[in-house]
Scaffold this active site. Structure first.
Site, PDB file in Angstrom:
ATOM      1  N   ASP A 248       0.821  -1.205   0.000  1.00  0.00           N
ATOM      2  CA  ASP A 248       0.000   0.000   0.000  1.00  0.00           C
ATOM      3  C   ASP A 248       0.853   1.251   0.000  1.00  0.00           C
ATOM      4  OD1 ASP A 248       0.578   0.372   2.741  1.00  0.00           O
ATOM      5  OD2 ASP A 248      -1.045  -1.007   3.259  1.00  0.00           O
ATOM      6  N   LYS A 270      -3.823   2.669  -0.047  1.00  0.00           N
ATOM      7  CA  LYS A 270      -4.956   3.252   0.667  1.00  0.00           C
ATOM      8  C   LYS A 270      -4.623   4.685   1.003  1.00  0.00           C
ATOM      9  CE  LYS A 270      -5.918  -0.608   3.388  1.00  0.00           C
ATOM     10  NZ  LYS A 270      -5.855  -0.862   4.795  1.00  0.00           N
ATOM     11  N   MET A 383      -2.862   8.969  11.959  1.00  0.00           N
ATOM     12  CA  MET A 383      -3.908   9.522  11.082  1.00  0.00           C
ATOM     13  C   MET A 383      -4.580  10.720  11.748  1.00  0.00           C
ATOM     14  SD  MET A 383      -5.466   5.879   9.865  1.00  0.00           S
ATOM     15  CE  MET A 383      -5.197   5.034  11.405  1.00  0.00           C
TER      16      MET A 383
HETATM   17  N1  SAH Z   1       0.443   0.163  10.676  1.00  0.00           N
HETATM   18  C1  SAH Z   1       1.072   1.467  10.650  1.00  0.00           C
HETATM   19  C2  SAH Z   1       0.072   2.581  10.831  1.00  0.00           C
HETATM   20  C3  SAH Z   1      -0.926   2.726   9.728  1.00  0.00           C
HETATM   21  S1  SAH Z   1      -2.026   4.062   9.978  1.00  0.00           S
HETATM   22  C4  SAH Z   1       2.150   1.529  11.734  1.00  0.00           C
HETATM   23  O1  SAH Z   1       2.243   0.615  12.577  1.00  0.00           O
HETATM   24  O2  SAH Z   1       2.929   2.470  11.701  1.00  0.00           O
HETATM   25  C5  SAH Z   1      -1.290   5.304   8.996  1.00  0.00           C
HETATM   26  C6  SAH Z   1      -0.745   6.403   9.861  1.00  0.00           C
HETATM   27  O3  SAH Z   1       0.478   6.014  10.442  1.00  0.00           O
HETATM   28  C7  SAH Z   1      -0.406   7.666   9.111  1.00  0.00           C
HETATM   29  O4  SAH Z   1      -1.552   8.465   8.931  1.00  0.00           O
HETATM   30  C8  SAH Z   1       0.574   8.322  10.052  1.00  0.00           C
HETATM   31  O5  SAH Z   1      -0.085   8.952  11.111  1.00  0.00           O
HETATM   32  C9  SAH Z   1       1.306   7.137  10.606  1.00  0.00           C
HETATM   33  N2  SAH Z   1       2.561   6.881   9.885  1.00  0.00           N
HETATM   34  C10 SAH Z   1       2.926   5.758   9.267  1.00  0.00           C
HETATM   35  N3  SAH Z   1       4.167   5.875   8.765  1.00  0.00           N
HETATM   36  C11 SAH Z   1       4.606   7.087   9.097  1.00  0.00           C
HETATM   37  C12 SAH Z   1       5.812   7.802   8.877  1.00  0.00           C
HETATM   38  N4  SAH Z   1       6.833   7.254   8.221  1.00  0.00           N
HETATM   39  N5  SAH Z   1       5.929   9.045   9.361  1.00  0.00           N
HETATM   40  C13 SAH Z   1       4.907   9.603  10.045  1.00  0.00           C
HETATM   41  N6  SAH Z   1       3.752   8.985  10.283  1.00  0.00           N
HETATM   42  C14 SAH Z   1       3.584   7.747   9.817  1.00  0.00           C
END
Ligand code: SAH
Length: 464
Positions: A248, A270, A383
């Site tokens: 994704d 997504k 998010m």
């Molecule tokens: N499963 C993922 C989260 C998915 S939800 C995890 O464990 O990290 C998606 C959200 O994760 C984004 O909207 C943001 O808030 C955060 N996110 C994921 N990767 C990121 C990154 N490299 N830098 C900042 N925020 C991040």
């Protein structure tokens, strides 16, 4: 080739170690692991060496070395810091035609110790012939990371069935094909994933000639927050095996590049509100591909079980009886916090940390505010950008101080990481001012102040 690599069976054999200090200890440890009976001669012998001697059923000789100490030994190690003595031991051993190793003196050795990767019964030896031992050690470290610790169990499984398979296929080519299949297919996958009983069951079925399972497998892999260096060994291994990769938007191209070159890549990206594929179709696709016998990697940003909908995907797989593995990844909170210099907990400032989604299923931002306002709790909002004005307003309204330090981390851990710090009161303003966009993580709490105290700067963790 200066030295021919051979593997020496020392089980029950007498080995002489001259010296009783630190260097002797290191060698004695290896020799004892290989089952040698240690004879150690030195005026003084350290406690740990003595223990090894005892365990090996050997003997200690508390005096200076004499030539007769070599009697009955199949290998000689000189491990003293007395150069003339080491040279004497070497000369005596060569005179008798017994292999000799003098620590750190390749010219005096007839045999040398390689750098070892031990996945017994699988053992890998790396040597530079004594010319560049550090290089050999670095290569060893690379191999260590590349070959999972469970590889030894795979070799062990093969050992248990070797004779049976030999009886089954007298023809060597057939036998080779059989084992290649075992080591590259679902049987090895199971064993390496720590499911030894299942691996054995499949191997027995294969030997009995039962039809192999036609279903593939799904690996739900956490790809971490962006920096490819943060992948786990297991993630990388499965990515290099899979026939198809479903990924994704959060998965960085540099990470995708680490997948097997000829694997099919399917974007199921997504974006908030703009799903390239609805979740149920992703679930269906995973099931369909696995039913075609494919090994499918479902690559997810961060950790699959943290706001990753991993739970929903495996529910569907389980319902269809599709085998799967879940590989944890570094979640955005851990990755972004580390790369931005913000400890998520701290004995003085935060005794707990809470991961919260700013985007609820029903599209609202209706969070349990009362639970989120404790000053000693760090909040990490995933998010959280769209709902940020409401979130900050509600937190303040429910009692969290407007001065609470807060940070925005955009594209954390990647080369594009940007960090902005402020307070609950001005956070939404910072978003507008700096045109902050997704993916961005929000951290709220006293710990954010530590970033300044730690004099953190971008680039401290390899980001620029
Ligand atoms: N499963 C993922 C989260 C998915 S939800 C995890 O464990 O990290 C998606 C959200 O994760 C984004 O909207 C943001 O808030 C955060 N996110 C994921 N990767 C990121 C990154 N490299 N830098 C900042 N925020 C991040």
């Amino acid at each position: 080739m200066e030295f021919l690599p051979l593997f020496h069976n020392l089980r029950g054999a007498q080995v002489l170690v001259v010296g009783g200090g630190e260097i002797a200890l290191r060698k004695s440890r290896l020799l004892a692991e290989a089952g040698a009976v240690l004879r150690v001669v030195a005026p003084e012998i350290g406690a740990e060496v003595r223990e090894l001697i005892e365990r090996s059923g050997g003997e200690q000789i508390l005096r200076g070395y004499t030539e007769s100490d070599l009697n009955g030994c199949v290998l000689i190690i000189a491990a003293t810091d007395d150069e003339p003595l080491n040279a004497q031991v070497s000369a005596d051993a060569r005179q008798r035609g017994v292999p000799v190793n003098v620590v750190d003196a390749p010219a005096l050795c007839s045999v040398i110790f390689p750098a070892i990767v031990d996945r017994s019964p699988l053992v890998i030896a790396v040597s530079s012939g004594g010319d560049a031992p550090v290089l050999a050690r670095l290569i060893r470290a690379k191999l260590e990371t590349w070959i999972p610790p469970t590889y030894g169990h795979l070799a062990g499984l093969a050992a248990r069935f070797r004779h049976q398979v030999k009886g089954l296929f007298p023809n060597v080519q057939q036998r080779r094909a059989f084992w290649e299949d075992v080591f590259q297919g679902p049987i090895a996958d199971r064993q390496l994933a720590g499911q030894g009983a299942e691996a054995e069951r499949l191997l027995r079925a294969k030997i009995d000639g039962d039809a192999p399972p036609t279903t593939g497998e799904v690996y739900l892999v956490g790809a971490g927050p962006g920096d490819p260096d943060l992948l786990t060994f297991r993630a990388l291994r499965l990515m290099q095996q899979a026939d198809v990769v479903l990924y994704d938007r959060l998965v960085a191209p540099a990470i995708l590049d680490l997948c097997r070159r000829d694997a099919d890549r399917v974007y199921v990206g997504k974006q908030r509100a703009d799903h390239a594929l609805p979740q149920d179709q992703i679930n269906q696709q995973l099931v369909d591909l696995a039913k075609q016998g494919k090994r499918v990697v479902r690559l997810k940003g961060g950790d699959p079980f943290i706001f990753g909908r991993g739970g929903e995907e495996i529910e569907e797989l389980a319902a269809h009886g599709i085998p799967f593995q879940v590989v944890p990844g570094i979640t955005a909170a851990s990755g972004c916090a580390a790369y931005a210099g913000i400890p998520l907990t701290h004995r003085d400032h935060a005794q707990s940390v809470r991961f919260v989604t700013g985007h609820l299923k029903n599209g609202s931002t209706d969070l349990p505010w009362k639970d989120l306002v404790s000053p000693s709790q760090t909040l990490v909002l995933y998010m959280g950008l769209i709902g940020l004005p409401v979130i900050c307003e509600q937190l303040i309204k429910h009692g969290r101080s407007a001065d609470t330090p807060a940070a925005l981390i955009q594209q954390g851990t990647t080369v594009n990481q940007r960090v902005f710090t402020g307070t609950l009161a001005n956070l939404p303003q910072l978003v507008a001012e700096h045109e902050v966009h997704a993916p961005t993580l929000v951290i709220v709490g006293e710990v954010v102040k530590l970033r300044e105290k730690l004099a953190w700067f971008e680039g401290a963790q390899g980001t620029v």
